[in-house]
Scaffold this motif. Structure first.
Motif, PDB file in Angstrom:
ATOM      1  N   ALA A 142       0.812  -1.221   0.000  1.00  0.00           N
ATOM      2  CA  ALA A 142       0.000   0.000   0.000  1.00  0.00           C
ATOM      3  C   ALA A 142       0.843   1.267   0.000  1.00  0.00           C
ATOM      4  O   ALA A 142       0.381   2.313  -0.462  1.00  0.00           O
ATOM      5  N   ASP A 143       2.054   1.224   0.532  1.00  0.00           N
ATOM      6  CA  ASP A 143       2.869   2.430   0.671  1.00  0.00           C
ATOM      7  C   ASP A 143       4.246   2.213   0.061  1.00  0.00           C
ATOM      8  O   ASP A 143       5.274   2.484   0.693  1.00  0.00           O
ATOM      9  N   LEU A 144       4.276   1.765  -1.187  1.00  0.00           N
ATOM     10  CA  LEU A 144       5.544   1.428  -1.826  1.00  0.00           C
ATOM     11  C   LEU A 144       6.465   2.630  -1.962  1.00  0.00           C
ATOM     12  O   LEU A 144       7.689   2.503  -1.838  1.00  0.00           O
ATOM     13  N   ALA A 145       5.915   3.816  -2.240  1.00  0.00           N
ATOM     14  CA  ALA A 145       6.756   5.001  -2.433  1.00  0.00           C
ATOM     15  C   ALA A 145       7.543   5.303  -1.160  1.00  0.00           C
ATOM     16  O   ALA A 145       8.737   5.619  -1.216  1.00  0.00           O
ATOM     17  N   ALA A 146       6.886   5.201  -0.005  1.00  0.00           N
ATOM     18  CA  ALA A 146       7.573   5.471   1.255  1.00  0.00           C
ATOM     19  C   ALA A 146       8.624   4.400   1.542  1.00  0.00           C
ATOM     20  O   ALA A 146       9.731   4.697   2.019  1.00  0.00           O
ATOM     21  N   TRP A 147       8.295   3.142   1.261  1.00  0.00           N
ATOM     22  CA  TRP A 147       9.274   2.062   1.430  1.00  0.00           C
ATOM     23  C   TRP A 147      10.481   2.281   0.521  1.00  0.00           C
ATOM     24  O   TRP A 147      11.628   2.067   0.932  1.00  0.00           O
ATOM     25  N   SER A 148      10.233   2.702  -0.706  1.00  0.00           N
ATOM     26  CA  SER A 148      11.318   2.927  -1.650  1.00  0.00           C
ATOM     27  C   SER A 148      12.246   4.025  -1.151  1.00  0.00           C
ATOM     28  O   SER A 148      13.483   3.893  -1.195  1.00  0.00           O
ATOM     29  N   ARG A 149      11.675   5.114  -0.646  1.00  0.00           N
ATOM     30  CA  ARG A 149      12.501   6.200  -0.097  1.00  0.00           C
ATOM     31  C   ARG A 149      13.314   5.706   1.093  1.00  0.00           C
ATOM     32  O   ARG A 149      14.501   6.037   1.240  1.00  0.00           O
ATOM     33  N   ALA A 150      12.684   4.916   1.951  1.00  0.00           N
ATOM     34  CA  ALA A 150      13.373   4.424   3.144  1.00  0.00           C
ATOM     35  C   ALA A 150      14.550   3.522   2.763  1.00  0.00           C
ATOM     36  O   ALA A 150      15.640   3.627   3.357  1.00  0.00           O
ATOM     37  N   TYR A 151      14.370   2.672   1.786  1.00  0.00           N
ATOM     38  CA  TYR A 151      15.464   1.786   1.398  1.00  0.00           C
ATOM     39  C   TYR A 151      16.591   2.548   0.695  1.00  0.00           C
ATOM     40  O   TYR A 151      17.764   2.195   0.844  1.00  0.00           O
TER      41      TYR A 151
END
Length: 422
Positions: A142-151
């Motif tokens: 659901a929140d791939l953009a935030a996960w991508s930034r975090a990684y």
């Protein structure tokens, strides 16, 4: 202060090749900020990874990324975690179940890219590969953009710049790790309570037992999932990006289309054995892997004196091996700077340890090899077929892409691909 770090960022393999030519297969490289490593780039370098006197060694900044995972430990702790993970995840069933998710994600992403008319290749592949590994592992998307930034922030910890002041790589990496771990703890808690989605990686690891019947601790589960998600999407993103770059060539694209069109009963592989029915797609994956492996260095340390190239390497020496360098060794791969599928297409045997060098060797060989191989072959099939259906031709925009080596190897982020009617 910065040592060879700028040169490593721009052309790490070029630096290793020049150093080897001038100094032989043993030489020191300065990663900056008082961190030096003895590189060994001999043709038998992979054998070093199997020596009991040579063990895993991460610098503090890298340990902060991988934590208490199988990637960071040897001996009993490694066997405990690795056996629990291997016993809980049957490669055959896990890979076969993942293949359907892989196909659906790729299909949806391709439609979006075609509508956009052009894409920045590596960022687009990072988004795709992150969704792929999340779907494969059962993590909510659901929140791939935030996960991508975090990684991306987490990976900044690769840079050996000291200090944790706000804005510095270590500070940003630590903050991202806390964000990621908080969400993984929530997923693990749901799995423990039986409220999470069944059959996910989190649930399987929460119930995993090693060969002695011992479970994984919560921190071991979190650290291993964090590391799996990181390795499973950043490395795949780089490989898929280079595959797309080469498939912009009509000759390769047509060859891939023809071999997949000739197998309508099974247009995409669902197992490692299936991939062998697609020699062109397999060869593209393996040649890209040879030339552009994302993880171009492996760190180790010597616990007891060993001999390399006739030289005594004392206890405590920090070592480094470069799997990617082996792909450019002319004694192993003639004319190594040439992209040549014939190195692989006519081989009737399964990949050997040298062919798979970018996945490591010994007890730390990457468990995600099968998934990566299947993803690459499935992606090629879906990509060329979708282009034909849409009547589109891909064309690279801007200067020729080059490999950038930090935080992991990947093509120049600004490289774009446009889709034209044709």
């Amino acid at each position: 202060m910065v040592g060879h770090l700028p040169a490593l960022y721009r052309d790490a393999i070029g630096l290793l090749r020049r150093s080897s030519g001038a100094l032989g297969p043993l030489f020191w490289v300065n990663f900056g900020f008082a961190h030096r490593r003895l590189f060994y780039v001999g043709a038998d370098a992979l054998d070093v990874l199997r020596m009991p006197e040579v063990v895993m060694d991460y610098t503090p900044n890298l340990k902060a990324i991988v934590g208490r995972s199988t990637a960071a430990h040897d001996g009993g702790l490694h066997r405990h975690m690795r056996s629990a993970i291997n016993l809980s995840l049957s490669p055959q069933s896990f890979v076969k179940g993942a293949s359907a998710a892989i196909a659906s994600v790729i299909s949806a992403r391709l439609e979006t890219w075609f509508e956009q008319k052009s894409i920045a290749i590596h960022p687009a592949m990072r988004e795709l590969s992150l969704e792929l590994i999340f779907r494969v592992c059962g993590v909510p998307t659901a929140d791939l953009a935030a996960w991508s930034r975090a990684y991306r922030e987490l990976l900044l910890g690769v840079y050996p710049i000291p200090g944790r002041l706000p804005g510095l790589p270590a500070y940003r990496s630590h903050r991202a790790r806390e964000w990621i771990d908080e969400r993984l703890r929530t997923l693990l808690a749901l799995a423990r309570e039986g409220a999470g989605a069944g059959g996910t990686l989190v649930e399987m690891l929460s119930n995993a037992r090693d060969e002695e019947g011992e479970p994984l601790s919560d921190q071991e589960i979190i650290d291993n999932i964090r590391a799996m998600l990181l390795a499973g999407h950043e490395t795949t993103a780089s490989l898929l990006a280079w595959i797309v770059i080469f498939l912009s060539q009509a000759e390769l694209r047509n060859a891939v289309y023809e071999e997949h069109a000739a197998a309508p009963e099974a247009p995409a592989p669902t197992s490692f054995r299936d991939t062998q029915r697609f020699p062109v797609s397999s060869a593209i994956f393996r040649e890209v892997l040879r030339m552009y492996a994302p993880g171009w260095f492996i760190f180790r340390t010597v616990t007891e004196a060993i001999t390399l190239h006739g030289r005594r390497i004392p206890r405590g020496t920090p070592l480094a091996i470069s799997p990617t360098y082996l792909g450019y060794d002319p004694s192993l791969f003639p004319d190594p700077d040439r992209f040549d599928l014939s190195r692989w297409k006519d081989r009737s045997t399964s990949p050997g340890h040298l062919d798979l060098a970018p996945f490591g060797a010994g007890p730390h060989f990457c468990a995600g090899f099968n998934i990566a191989y299947i993803e690459a072959v499935q992606f090629q099939s879906a990509f060329v077929r979708a282009l034909r259906r849409a009547g589109l031709v891909p064309r690279l925009q801007g200067p020729s892409p080059k490999q950038v080596y930090f935080p992991l190897g990947h093509p120049t982020p600004s490289t774009r691909l446009a889709f034209h009617p044709g």
